[in-house]
Design a protein around this motif. Structure first.
Motif, PDB file in Angstrom:
ATOM      1  N   MET A  44       3.250  11.087   5.095  1.00  0.00           N
ATOM      2  CA  MET A  44       3.518  10.562   3.808  1.00  0.00           C
ATOM      3  C   MET A  44       5.136  10.134   3.482  1.00  0.00           C
ATOM      4  O   MET A  44       5.415   8.881   2.911  1.00  0.00           O
ATOM      5  N   ALA A  45       5.923  10.810   3.991  1.00  0.00           N
ATOM      6  CA  ALA A  45       7.383  10.429   4.197  1.00  0.00           C
ATOM      7  C   ALA A  45       7.568   8.948   4.844  1.00  0.00           C
ATOM      8  O   ALA A  45       8.298   8.075   4.358  1.00  0.00           O
ATOM      9  N   ASP A  47       5.397   6.614   5.214  1.00  0.00           N
ATOM     10  CA  ASP A  47       4.783   5.586   4.424  1.00  0.00           C
ATOM     11  C   ASP A  47       5.719   5.202   3.340  1.00  0.00           C
ATOM     12  O   ASP A  47       5.714   4.182   2.914  1.00  0.00           O
ATOM     13  N   THR A  48       6.232   6.271   2.609  1.00  0.00           N
ATOM     14  CA  THR A  48       6.917   6.124   1.522  1.00  0.00           C
ATOM     15  C   THR A  48       8.205   5.283   1.855  1.00  0.00           C
ATOM     16  O   THR A  48       8.709   4.568   1.089  1.00  0.00           O
ATOM     17  N   LEU A  51       7.449   1.606   2.260  1.00  0.00           N
ATOM     18  CA  LEU A  51       7.230   0.748   0.896  1.00  0.00           C
ATOM     19  C   LEU A  51       8.484   0.705   0.346  1.00  0.00           C
ATOM     20  O   LEU A  51       8.661  -0.509  -0.386  1.00  0.00           O
ATOM     21  N   GLY A  52       9.413   1.839   0.463  1.00  0.00           N
ATOM     22  CA  GLY A  52      10.623   1.811  -0.488  1.00  0.00           C
ATOM     23  C   GLY A  52      11.650   0.680   0.451  1.00  0.00           C
ATOM     24  O   GLY A  52      12.243  -0.007  -0.531  1.00  0.00           O
ATOM     25  N   PRO A  78       8.314   2.522  -8.416  1.00  0.00           N
ATOM     26  CA  PRO A  78       7.575   3.853  -8.439  1.00  0.00           C
ATOM     27  C   PRO A  78       6.008   3.775  -8.661  1.00  0.00           C
ATOM     28  O   PRO A  78       5.230   4.347  -7.968  1.00  0.00           O
ATOM     29  N   VAL A  81       4.536   2.422  -5.312  1.00  0.00           N
ATOM     30  CA  VAL A  81       4.314   3.396  -4.269  1.00  0.00           C
ATOM     31  C   VAL A  81       3.395   4.506  -4.632  1.00  0.00           C
ATOM     32  O   VAL A  81       2.560   4.816  -3.582  1.00  0.00           O
ATOM     33  N   GLY A  82       3.441   4.738  -5.699  1.00  0.00           N
ATOM     34  CA  GLY A  82       2.315   5.657  -6.128  1.00  0.00           C
ATOM     35  C   GLY A  82       0.876   5.165  -5.930  1.00  0.00           C
ATOM     36  O   GLY A  82       0.174   5.884  -5.570  1.00  0.00           O
ATOM     37  N   LEU A  85       0.175   5.171  -2.246  1.00  0.00           N
ATOM     38  CA  LEU A  85      -0.098   6.449  -1.858  1.00  0.00           C
ATOM     39  C   LEU A  85      -1.529   7.131  -2.151  1.00  0.00           C
ATOM     40  O   LEU A  85      -2.110   7.981  -1.489  1.00  0.00           O
ATOM     41  N   TYR A  94      -4.339  11.321   4.837  1.00  0.00           N
ATOM     42  CA  TYR A  94      -3.678  12.427   4.697  1.00  0.00           C
ATOM     43  C   TYR A  94      -4.139  13.594   5.347  1.00  0.00           C
ATOM     44  O   TYR A  94      -3.560  14.722   5.014  1.00  0.00           O
TER      45      TYR A  94
END
Length: 490
Positions: A44-45, A47-48, A51-52, A78, A81-82, A85, A94
């Motif tokens: 998850m980190a 992917d974040t 995207l960031g 936000p 990204v949300g 995810l 996940y």
């Protein structure tokens, strides 16, 4: 079992764990099984972060060409990204489960592609700026490649952490389990980590029943969730009973053929009666797929050539300094449908290399046997000091980017075989030569020169049968750490 799975050549595993002598491993297994969130958090980190970074690039570009749109990017980040995810969570991306990286790349790209298609229209409704729409469309196209690539990169990096992987027990004959364990160790990002190898039981007349009390001990006492069975040639009803038996104790049961000829190419599809079928895909015969592969080759090769021009110049100077002779080495190789072409490489050998090789093989039987098996020598006297360094990090192959632009080669593909090797390919040349050879490929990330010639051919056959754009992307991502570490180079 997730497909396609790559089984490298039969190399004895460095460790085959036995339950009776591995109490400390059992304790570690219980600890890992109780804390699956670490793998999920890492993915998850990654992917974040991907995207960031994309949204930050979009914000910076907006400040330059569409300043009024930049605040909207920051406020929507936000939510974007949300949303992605959340889609991944809903798709089960996940969960602590085993998914082959190639299949995962495809699954990751689906929601990103969908969002990339609808985002420009939504941007036009909100901002009404054609420039902003163009920026969002370009960012979306970039995301379709970058986000899946970030996921597989996270997996490859995370696979080297001590807690990575779901514990698994391997059951079968010694030779079959050694091949399976070797695969799991060569490809740890798949997510399975062997903690025990158990011998399958035998029934009447010496036939294998597939049942193993040791394996069931691991399931009951240590909560190991996965069992991998090296499937013997048994009747269908016996196979079904074996699978049903293990399913009572393990959450997941995978069945892998134990036949030597199939371990490098297996794909499985379960049926209602417990049978498993082997299949191949030939996407390279589709016009759209060939166009996509060629487009990636041209864009990738051209970009790399421009970026690496200083590196080319430095290598050329080093080669001329190390020994007299030309900078480039040309050699005839077989390409698509057997057509020969001239491959370009940086020269790594002395100009009298052929004479030195003939002399060495004539007086050294051990070197002759090594050369016959691998078609290479570990300590090759023909290679210059600079050439050894170039070969270790595969820098000698950089000029093959010119072959890619010419259409002789691809960025990813089978090995480019020499015409004299045709009769040693066991008749599999008809399969391997269905697609252009590549600068990198499955054999390159499966041990490189540590892989025997016969096994290279098997791996190339597997690549041809299972090619997809996502497989190419996966192999490109896996090539970088292999090259940087020099793993498997002679």
């Amino acid at each position: 079992m997730p497909t396609p799975s790559f089984v490298a050549p039969s190399v004895a595993s460095d460790v085959l764990l036995r339950p009776s002598a591995q109490t400390e491993v059992a304790a570690a297994t219980r600890h890992e099984a109780a804390r699956p969130w670490r793998m999920t958090a890492l993915l998850m980190a990654g992917d974040t972060l991907a995207l960031g970074v994309l949204l930050y690039v979009l914000h910076i570009a907006s400040l330059w060409v569409a300043p009024a749109f930049a605040p909207m990017v920051m406020s929507a980040a936000p939510i974007a990204v949300g949303s992605v995810l959340s889609l991944y969570v809903g798709m089960g991306l996940y969960r602590t489960r085993v998914m082959h990286p190639v299949e995962e790349l495809r699954s990751i790209a689906v929601p990103v592609t969908g969002l990339a298609l609808i985002a420009p229209g939504f941007t036009y409704m909100m901002a009404g700026s054609p420039v902003a729409v163009g920026l969002v469309a370009a960012t979306g196209a970039l995301a379709v490649v970058v986000v899946p690539l970030a996921r597989i990169t996270t997996r490859i990096m995370g696979a080297h952490l001590p807690w990575w992987g779901v514990p698994a027990v391997v059951v079968g004959s010694t030779s079959a389990t050694a091949r399976i364990v070797d695969t799991m160790k060569r490809w740890p990002e798949i997510g399975l980590r062997p903690v025990a190898v158990c011998e399958a039981g035998t029934g009447q007349h010496g036939t294998r029943t597939g049942s193993s009390p040791e394996a069931l001990h691991w399931a009951r006492q240590h909560q190991v969730p996965y069992a991998i069975l090296a499937e013997e040639a048994v009747p269908a009803d016996q196979r079904a009973h074996t699978l049903a038996h293990y399913s009572q104790f393990f959450e997941h049961v995978f069945c892998v053929p134990a036949t030597d000829g199939m371990v490098a190419t297996w794909t499985t599809t379960a049926t209602c009666d417990g049978l498993y079928g082997f299949g191949v895909r030939h996407l390279q015969h589709q016009t759209a797929a060939r166009f996509m592969k060629r487009a990636l080759d041209v864009v990738g090769a051209a970009s790399l050539l421009i970026m690496l021009l200083p590196v080319f110049a430095a290598i050329a100077l080093a080669i001329r300094y190390a020994s007299p002779g030309p900078v480039f080495y040309r050699q005839t190789r077989m390409g698509y449908q057997g057509r020969t072409f001239t491959v370009f490489k940086f020269r790594t050998m002395y100009t009298d290399a052929d004479t030195r090789l003939d002399d060495l093989l004539a007086r050294n039987p051990r070197c002759r046997a090594e050369y016959e098996q691998y078609h290479k020598l570990h300590n090759d006297p023909r290679v210059t000091s600079v050439g050894q360094w170039l070969r270790r990090y595969s820098l000698d192959e950089l000029p093959q980017l010119l072959n890619v632009l010419r259409g002789d080669m691809s960025l990813v593909g089978p090995r480019a075989y020499m015409p004299k090797e045709l009769f040693q390919m066991r008749g599999l040349s008809r399969v391997v030569l269905q697609t252009p050879p590549g600068i990198t490929g499955l054999w390159q990330v499966s041990g490189r020169n540590a892989v025997s010639f016969s096994s290279r051919v098997d791996l190339d056959v597997h690549y041809v049968h299972n090619w997809s754009p996502w497989l190419d992307l996966y192999l490109l991502a896996r090539t970088l750490p292999v090259v940087c570490t020099g793993r498997g180079a002679h």
